[in-house]
Design a protein around this motif. Structure first.
Motif, PDB file in Angstrom:
ATOM      1  N   GLY A  22       0.625  -0.797  -0.058  1.00 35.36           N
ATOM      2  CA  GLY A  22       0.214  -0.137   0.146  1.00 35.36           C
ATOM      3  C   GLY A  22       1.090   1.394   0.099  1.00 35.36           C
ATOM      4  N   TYR A  23       0.589   2.493  -0.268  1.00 33.26           N
ATOM      5  CA  TYR A  23       1.321   3.871   0.224  1.00 33.26           C
ATOM      6  C   TYR A  23       1.338   4.309   1.589  1.00 33.26           C
ATOM      7  CZ  TYR A  23       0.774   4.843  -4.681  1.00 33.26           C
ATOM      8  OH  TYR A  23       1.122   4.367  -6.231  1.00 33.26           O
ATOM      9  N   CYS A  24       2.726   4.953   0.905  1.00 33.30           N
ATOM     10  CA  CYS A  24       2.806   5.095   2.910  1.00 33.30           C
ATOM     11  C   CYS A  24       1.965   5.881   3.216  1.00 33.30           C
ATOM     12  CB  CYS A  24       4.723   5.702   2.849  1.00 33.30           C
ATOM     13  SG  CYS A  24       5.520   4.510   2.637  1.00 33.30           S
ATOM     14  N   GLY A  25       1.990   5.979   4.563  1.00 28.67           N
ATOM     15  CA  GLY A  25       0.522   7.216   5.378  1.00 28.67           C
ATOM     16  C   GLY A  25      -0.697   6.299   5.850  1.00 28.67           C
ATOM     17  N   ALA A  26      -0.815   5.043   5.174  1.00 27.34           N
ATOM     18  CA  ALA A  26      -2.342   4.995   5.189  1.00 27.34           C
ATOM     19  C   ALA A  26      -1.653   3.390   6.802  1.00 27.34           C
ATOM     20  CB  ALA A  26      -2.310   3.550   3.962  1.00 27.34           C
ATOM     21  N   LEU A  27      -3.068   3.221   7.162  1.00 21.24           N
ATOM     22  CA  LEU A  27      -3.180   2.583   8.218  1.00 21.24           C
ATOM     23  C   LEU A  27      -3.129   1.457   7.948  1.00 21.24           C
ATOM     24  CD1 LEU A  27      -5.193   4.478  10.372  1.00 21.24           C
ATOM     25  CD2 LEU A  27      -2.785   4.405  10.712  1.00 21.24           C
ATOM     26  N   HIS A  28      -3.474   0.960   6.294  1.00 23.88           N
ATOM     27  CA  HIS A  28      -3.979  -0.361   6.290  1.00 23.88           C
ATOM     28  C   HIS A  28      -3.373  -0.954   4.994  1.00 23.88           C
ATOM     29  CE1 HIS A  28      -6.153  -1.383  10.127  1.00 23.88           C
ATOM     30  NE2 HIS A  28      -6.430  -0.524   9.488  1.00 23.88           N
ATOM     31  N   PRO A  29      -3.048  -1.895   4.116  1.00 23.38           N
ATOM     32  CA  PRO A  29      -2.449  -2.275   2.824  1.00 23.38           C
ATOM     33  C   PRO A  29      -3.550  -2.296   1.744  1.00 23.38           C
ATOM     34  CG  PRO A  29      -2.669  -4.279   4.291  1.00 23.38           C
ATOM     35  CD  PRO A  29      -2.661  -3.295   5.496  1.00 23.38           C
ATOM     36  N   THR A  30      -3.556  -1.552   0.844  1.00 22.83           N
ATOM     37  CA  THR A  30      -4.712  -1.306   0.002  1.00 22.83           C
ATOM     38  C   THR A  30      -4.700  -3.475  -1.248  1.00 22.83           C
ATOM     39  OG1 THR A  30      -3.968   0.505  -0.833  1.00 22.83           O
ATOM     40  CG2 THR A  30      -4.465  -0.355  -2.545  1.00 22.83           C
ATOM     41  N   ILE A  31      -2.873  -3.728  -0.834  1.00 20.78           N
ATOM     42  CA  ILE A  31      -3.455  -5.102  -1.538  1.00 20.78           C
ATOM     43  C   ILE A  31      -3.059  -6.268  -0.238  1.00 20.78           C
ATOM     44  CG2 ILE A  31      -2.205  -6.800  -2.558  1.00 20.78           C
ATOM     45  CD1 ILE A  31      -1.729  -4.008  -4.691  1.00 20.78           C
ATOM     46  N   PHE A  32      -4.034  -7.084   0.112  1.00 18.98           N
ATOM     47  CA  PHE A  32      -3.751  -7.825   1.613  1.00 18.98           C
ATOM     48  C   PHE A  32      -3.985  -9.544   0.362  1.00 18.98           C
ATOM     49  CE2 PHE A  32      -5.420 -10.413   5.305  1.00 18.98           C
ATOM     50  CZ  PHE A  32      -4.030 -10.281   5.180  1.00 18.98           C
ATOM     51  N   ASN A  33      -3.012 -10.278  -0.124  1.00 18.13           N
ATOM     52  CA  ASN A  33      -4.518 -11.292  -0.273  1.00 18.13           C
ATOM     53  C   ASN A  33      -2.521 -12.750  -0.271  1.00 18.13           C
ATOM     54  OD1 ASN A  33      -5.558 -10.278  -2.559  1.00 18.13           O
ATOM     55  ND2 ASN A  33      -3.361  -9.599  -3.555  1.00 18.13           N
ATOM     56  N   SER A  34      -2.602 -13.425  -0.203  1.00 12.82           N
ATOM     57  CA  SER A  34      -2.261 -15.260   0.000  1.00 12.82           C
ATOM     58  C   SER A  34      -1.042 -15.151  -1.482  1.00 12.82           C
ATOM     59  CB  SER A  34      -2.929 -16.385  -0.371  1.00 12.82           C
ATOM     60  OG  SER A  34      -1.872 -17.452  -0.304  1.00 12.82           O
ATOM     61  N   THR A  35       0.336 -15.668  -0.652  1.00 12.10           N
ATOM     62  CA  THR A  35       1.311 -15.909  -0.880  1.00 12.10           C
ATOM     63  C   THR A  35       1.565 -16.203  -2.123  1.00 12.10           C
ATOM     64  OG1 THR A  35       2.754 -16.551   0.745  1.00 12.10           O
ATOM     65  CG2 THR A  35       2.878 -13.450   0.588  1.00 12.10           C
ATOM     66  N   ARG A  36       0.730 -17.972  -1.777  1.00 12.61           N
ATOM     67  CA  ARG A  36       0.592 -18.857  -2.725  1.00 12.61           C
ATOM     68  C   ARG A  36      -0.457 -19.253  -3.720  1.00 12.61           C
ATOM     69  NH1 ARG A  36       3.096 -22.482   1.189  1.00 12.61           N
ATOM     70  NH2 ARG A  36       3.080 -21.842   3.519  1.00 12.61           N
TER      71      ARG A  36
END
Length: 335
Positions: A22-36
């Motif tokens: 995600g972009y810096c300054g955000a509390l949470h990531p924009t992308i949150f996925n499995s690495t598999r």
């Protein structure tokens, strides 16, 4: 991804189980996925350390949409040759115009607004303990047991007892791992006694209702998940041992700033730590933080990328063209 405010620096954290960008300054990531996500459903990160640089870079670059500066969190024990490979590839291919590699344990600490203390990270691929004084890691210990191992142990138990719910395939990987991980987390959500009470005093049975309406009965197996991680990692003794390895005059700072991080954090672990450390230190001096446990590494990287003075620490295209991969040893020496 969309920038947050005027900040256009990207923060990224790729672990054994999940990817956060995600972009810096955000509390949470924009992308949150499995690495598999590759055809074999194998993560490019094994026990929190990069095991396949090519797959790691493929996963990372598929989520980068522009030539923005990048703050990339990596394991404290990541090999220099791997870090050089990553920096060289990203700058050579112009996926970013500047990159800053930061150690994940320091990012966990910075996410809490601290510069000194103990970071206990129970991530998907490993469990680690770091003692940090004024931004310097004084002692570090890691064991390759994490939340993913608990998920697999839980999956095996369900399979052996013929308790696998409909829609869950016990022998398949990929998205199915997330289903078992969710079920495991839900079952263990309210079992603080699992890491506090002695085994003979535990309630032996509980029922968990699936979305389908079917109920599954569990006995002490739900406690054993927590016990398994604590025993295999020797976590309590490790925390105590690393505190004792530090100078006497900073130990009170460490016990007053204990941060629990990672998606593998077990309910009740904070109470267990307080109980054990109280045998040596005054309970009033022990303070544990765990509010930012899920995205702590990402959020710490996000904070660093938002600080103006951090811009001078980035490895830029010009730096790389002048010095090649050796720039990593020169410019990132403080990390």
């Amino acid at each position: 991804m969309n920038p947050v405010g005027d900040v256009n620096t990207i923060a990224a954290d790729i672990g054994t189980e999940t990817l956060k960008i995600g972009y810096c300054g955000a509390l949470h990531p924009t992308i949150f996925n499995s690495t598999r996500q590759n055809p074999n459903y194998e993560s490019p990160v094994l026990h929190s350390v990069i095991s396949s640089p090519s797959n790691y870079l493929s996963l990372l670059t598929s989520s980068l949409s522009c030539n923005d500066p990048l703050v990339l969190a990596v394991n404290y024990e990541e090999k220099m040759v791997v870090k050089k490979n990553i920096v060289g590839y990203l700058l050579d291919k112009k996926y970013t115009n500047g990159i800053l590699l930061v150690p994940s344990n320091l990012m966990d600490m910075y996410s809490h607004g601290k510069s000194s203390g103990i970071v206990v990270n129970m991530s998907g691929g490993s469990t680690s303990v770091s003692t940090i004084i004024e931004g310097n890691v004084t002692h570090y210990y890691s064991v390759p047991i994490g939340g993913f191992d608990l998920t697999q142990k839980f999956r095996k138990y369900l399979n052996e007892e013929d308790l696998v719910p409909r829609g869950y395939k016990s022998n398949e990987k990929g998205d199915n791992d997330a289903k078992f991980a969710f079920l495991k987390d839900e079952l263990c959500r309210e079992i603080k006694e699992s890491v506090i009470e002695v085994k003979s005093e535990r309630n032996s049975e509980t029922f968990y209702e699936l979305p389908s309406g079917k109920s599954i009965k569990f006995g002490n197996e739900r406690y054993e998940l927590a016990d398994y991680l604590l025993e295999k990692s020797n976590l309590i003794e490790t925390v105590r041992s690393l505190i004792d390895k530090n100078d006497q005059d900073v130990r009170h700072i460490l016990v007053n700033n204990i941060m629990l991080c990672g998606m593998g954090v077990i309910n009740g672990i904070s109470e267990r730590l307080v109980s054990e450390l109280s045998k040596t230190y005054s309970p009033s001096k022990i303070r544990i933080y765990w509010e930012k446990k899920v995205f702590s590494t990402f959020f710490g990287a996000s904070v660093v990328g938002s600080v103006g003075m951090a811009k001078n620490m980035f490895i830029t295209q010009a730096d790389y063209e002048e010095c090649g991969e050796s720039i990593l040893e020169r410019k990132n020496v403080m990390w």
